[in-house]
Design a protein around this motif. Structure first.
Motif, PDB file in Angstrom:
ATOM      1  N   TYR A  97       0.864  -1.185   0.000  1.00  0.00           N
ATOM      2  CA  TYR A  97       0.000   0.000   0.000  1.00  0.00           C
ATOM      3  C   TYR A  97       0.887   1.216   0.000  1.00  0.00           C
ATOM      4  N   ALA A 140       1.421  -5.257   2.912  1.00  0.00           N
ATOM      5  CA  ALA A 140       0.329  -5.952   3.606  1.00  0.00           C
ATOM      6  C   ALA A 140       0.412  -7.463   3.393  1.00  0.00           C
ATOM      7  N   SER A 144      -6.431 -10.206  13.136  1.00  0.00           N
ATOM      8  CA  SER A 144      -6.860  -9.021  12.415  1.00  0.00           C
ATOM      9  C   SER A 144      -5.639  -8.188  11.997  1.00  0.00           C
ATOM     10  N   GLY A 145      -5.639  -7.748  10.739  1.00  0.00           N
ATOM     11  CA  GLY A 145      -4.543  -6.907  10.259  1.00  0.00           C
ATOM     12  C   GLY A 145      -3.363  -7.662   9.676  1.00  0.00           C
ATOM     13  N   CYS A 146      -3.438  -8.992   9.624  1.00  0.00           N
ATOM     14  CA  CYS A 146      -2.282  -9.766   9.144  1.00  0.00           C
ATOM     15  C   CYS A 146      -2.225  -9.862   7.621  1.00  0.00           C
ATOM     16  N   GLY A 147      -3.263  -9.386   6.924  1.00  0.00           N
ATOM     17  CA  GLY A 147      -3.206  -9.353   5.462  1.00  0.00           C
ATOM     18  C   GLY A 147      -4.155 -10.290   4.743  1.00  0.00           C
ATOM     19  N   LYS A 148      -5.056 -10.936   5.477  1.00  0.00           N
ATOM     20  CA  LYS A 148      -5.961 -11.924   4.869  1.00  0.00           C
ATOM     21  C   LYS A 148      -6.865 -11.296   3.806  1.00  0.00           C
ATOM     22  N   SER A 149      -7.508 -10.187   4.160  1.00  0.00           N
ATOM     23  CA  SER A 149      -8.431  -9.563   3.198  1.00  0.00           C
ATOM     24  C   SER A 149      -7.681  -9.017   1.997  1.00  0.00           C
ATOM     25  N   THR A 150      -6.535  -8.480   2.233  1.00  0.00           N
ATOM     26  CA  THR A 150      -5.737  -7.954   1.121  1.00  0.00           C
ATOM     27  C   THR A 150      -5.406  -9.073   0.145  1.00  0.00           C
TER      28      THR A 150
HETATM   29  P1  ADP Z   1      -6.904  -8.748   7.771  1.00  0.00           P
HETATM   30  O1  ADP Z   1      -7.880  -9.032   6.691  1.00  0.00           O
HETATM   31  O2  ADP Z   1      -6.054  -9.922   8.131  1.00  0.00           O
HETATM   32  O3  ADP Z   1      -7.541  -8.131   8.982  1.00  0.00           O
HETATM   33  P2  ADP Z   1      -5.974  -6.642   6.012  1.00  0.00           P
HETATM   34  O4  ADP Z   1      -5.625  -7.310   4.760  1.00  0.00           O
HETATM   35  O5  ADP Z   1      -7.269  -5.913   6.097  1.00  0.00           O
HETATM   36  O6  ADP Z   1      -5.852  -7.662   7.229  1.00  0.00           O
HETATM   37  O7  ADP Z   1      -4.827  -5.581   6.369  1.00  0.00           O
HETATM   38  C1  ADP Z   1      -3.434  -5.900   6.269  1.00  0.00           C
HETATM   39  C2  ADP Z   1      -2.615  -4.637   6.496  1.00  0.00           C
HETATM   40  O8  ADP Z   1      -2.812  -3.721   5.431  1.00  0.00           O
HETATM   41  C3  ADP Z   1      -2.980  -3.907   7.780  1.00  0.00           C
HETATM   42  O9  ADP Z   1      -1.797  -3.449   8.365  1.00  0.00           O
HETATM   43  C4  ADP Z   1      -3.816  -2.753   7.276  1.00  0.00           C
HETATM   44  O10 ADP Z   1      -3.692  -1.654   8.156  1.00  0.00           O
HETATM   45  C5  ADP Z   1      -3.216  -2.468   5.918  1.00  0.00           C
HETATM   46  N1  ADP Z   1      -4.211  -1.887   4.998  1.00  0.00           N
HETATM   47  C6  ADP Z   1      -5.385  -2.458   4.650  1.00  0.00           C
HETATM   48  N2  ADP Z   1      -6.041  -1.667   3.759  1.00  0.00           N
HETATM   49  C7  ADP Z   1      -5.246  -0.584   3.546  1.00  0.00           C
HETATM   50  C8  ADP Z   1      -5.333   0.602   2.726  1.00  0.00           C
HETATM   51  N3  ADP Z   1      -6.391   0.819   1.925  1.00  0.00           N
HETATM   52  N4  ADP Z   1      -4.310   1.486   2.772  1.00  0.00           N
HETATM   53  C9  ADP Z   1      -3.245   1.272   3.551  1.00  0.00           C
HETATM   54  N5  ADP Z   1      -3.094   0.186   4.339  1.00  0.00           N
HETATM   55  C10 ADP Z   1      -4.073  -0.727   4.349  1.00  0.00           C
END
Ligand code: ADP
Ligand code: ADP
Length: 243
Positions: free
Chosen positions: A13, A22, A42-48
């Motif tokens: 990002y 991420a 939460s925040g480990c990158g799963k959704s990304t």
């Molecule tokens: P999870 O799904 O495991 O909770 P995410 O994939 O949502 O994790 O997030 C992984 C990392 O990417 C986190 O540190 C989050 O803060 C960061 N992140 C997610 N979306 C954005 C964005 N649009 N811009 C910057 N950082 C992001």
């Protein structure tokens, strides 16, 4: 032969503070009919990771590199047109909150038929019949076609989202915390239903959840992510007994 093969995927990002990674160097494959779970805090990158696969995440500043091969074609190199077809015909996504996926002012029936009419050469009459069939596939009565999302319970709304995801008979369904917003009883019902659907139709699932025990029940293999890295990947029994 893998349905999906992810090779050395990194997702960065770009933010005003610089570049943040991420997803870091993740490699993972999913076989036809296989359910792969991705767990992690939460925040480990799963959704990304999930967004990168379907390229839904057009957030400004999202930079994926590496390879995401779907039946040998690199998703990261697809044209907008190819991506659009891929997104509906090959892969669909179910998110945690049905309310984010459903349009509040359109009936369930119309939302189902809209997907069918947009992507298939099909008459309105056939689309309507197919919509009713899809509802019955997820255990709902055809009367519900006339309902608006707010007239349904949370569990039913999530079933509708699953019905929409199934509409074009995709080979891969990505589920991001699909039952997290629901109570335990409803969660259980939906997971059982999902298990039956998978047996019947043979699609693959990438199942994302923070709940490792739940994943032990549904997944064939589980990957664990930590701070953007896939730190463990194995047979669900092995991962589960190795906390
Ligand atoms: P999870 O799904 O495991 O909770 P995410 O994939 O949502 O994790 O997030 C992984 C990392 O990417 C986190 O540190 C989050 O803060 C960061 N992140 C997610 N979306 C954005 C964005 N649009 N811009 C910057 N950082 C992001
Ligand atoms: P049959 O009508 O031969 O018993 P199935 O039980 O396989 O067929 O399928 C019933 C319905 O489910 C059909 O309308 C079919 O189009 C639909 N269907 C088939 N495969 C899938 C799939 N992967 N996802 C969702 N629906 C599907």
């Amino acid at each position: 032969e893998a349905l999906l093969e992810i090779n050395n995927l990194c997702v960065d990002y770009v933010s005003p503070n610089g570049i943040a990674r991420a997803v870091n160097n993740v490699s993972l494959s999913i076989a036809p009919g296989e359910t792969v779970g991705i767990a992690g805090e939460s925040g480990c990158g799963k959704s990304t990771l999930a967004f990168a696969i379907t390229r839904l995440h057009k957030a400004p500043g999202l930079i994926p590199h590496g390879e995401i091969l779907y039946q040998g074609r690199d998703v990261l190199k697809m044209s907008p047109k190819e991506l659009r077809d891929f997104r509906w015909n090959d892969v669909s996504i179910v998110f945690q909150s049905a309310m984010n996926s459903l349009n509040p002012v359109i009936t369930i029936g119309e939302q189902l038929t809209d997907v069918l009419l947009a992507h298939k050469k099909i008459s309105i009459k056939d689309a309507t019949a197919k919509a009713a069939e899809l509802l019955s596939i997820v255990g709902m009565h055809g009367d519900r076609l006339k309902s608006f999302p707010h007239q349904l319970s949370g569990g039913m709304r999530q079933r509708v989202v699953i019905a929409i995801a199934l509409a074009l008979e995709p080979k891969l369904i990505i589920m991001d915390e699909p039952t997290t917003a629901l109570d335990v009883v409803v969660e259980r019902e939906i997971l059982n239903e999902l298990y039956d659907l998978k047996e019947r139709f043979g699609f693959s699932i990438l199942f994302i959840s923070h709940d490792l025990s739940l994943m032990g029940e549904i997944a064939d293999r589980i990957g664990v992510m930590y701070a953007g890295n896939l730190i463990e990947l194995g047979d669900s029994k092995t991962v589960f007994n190795n906390p």
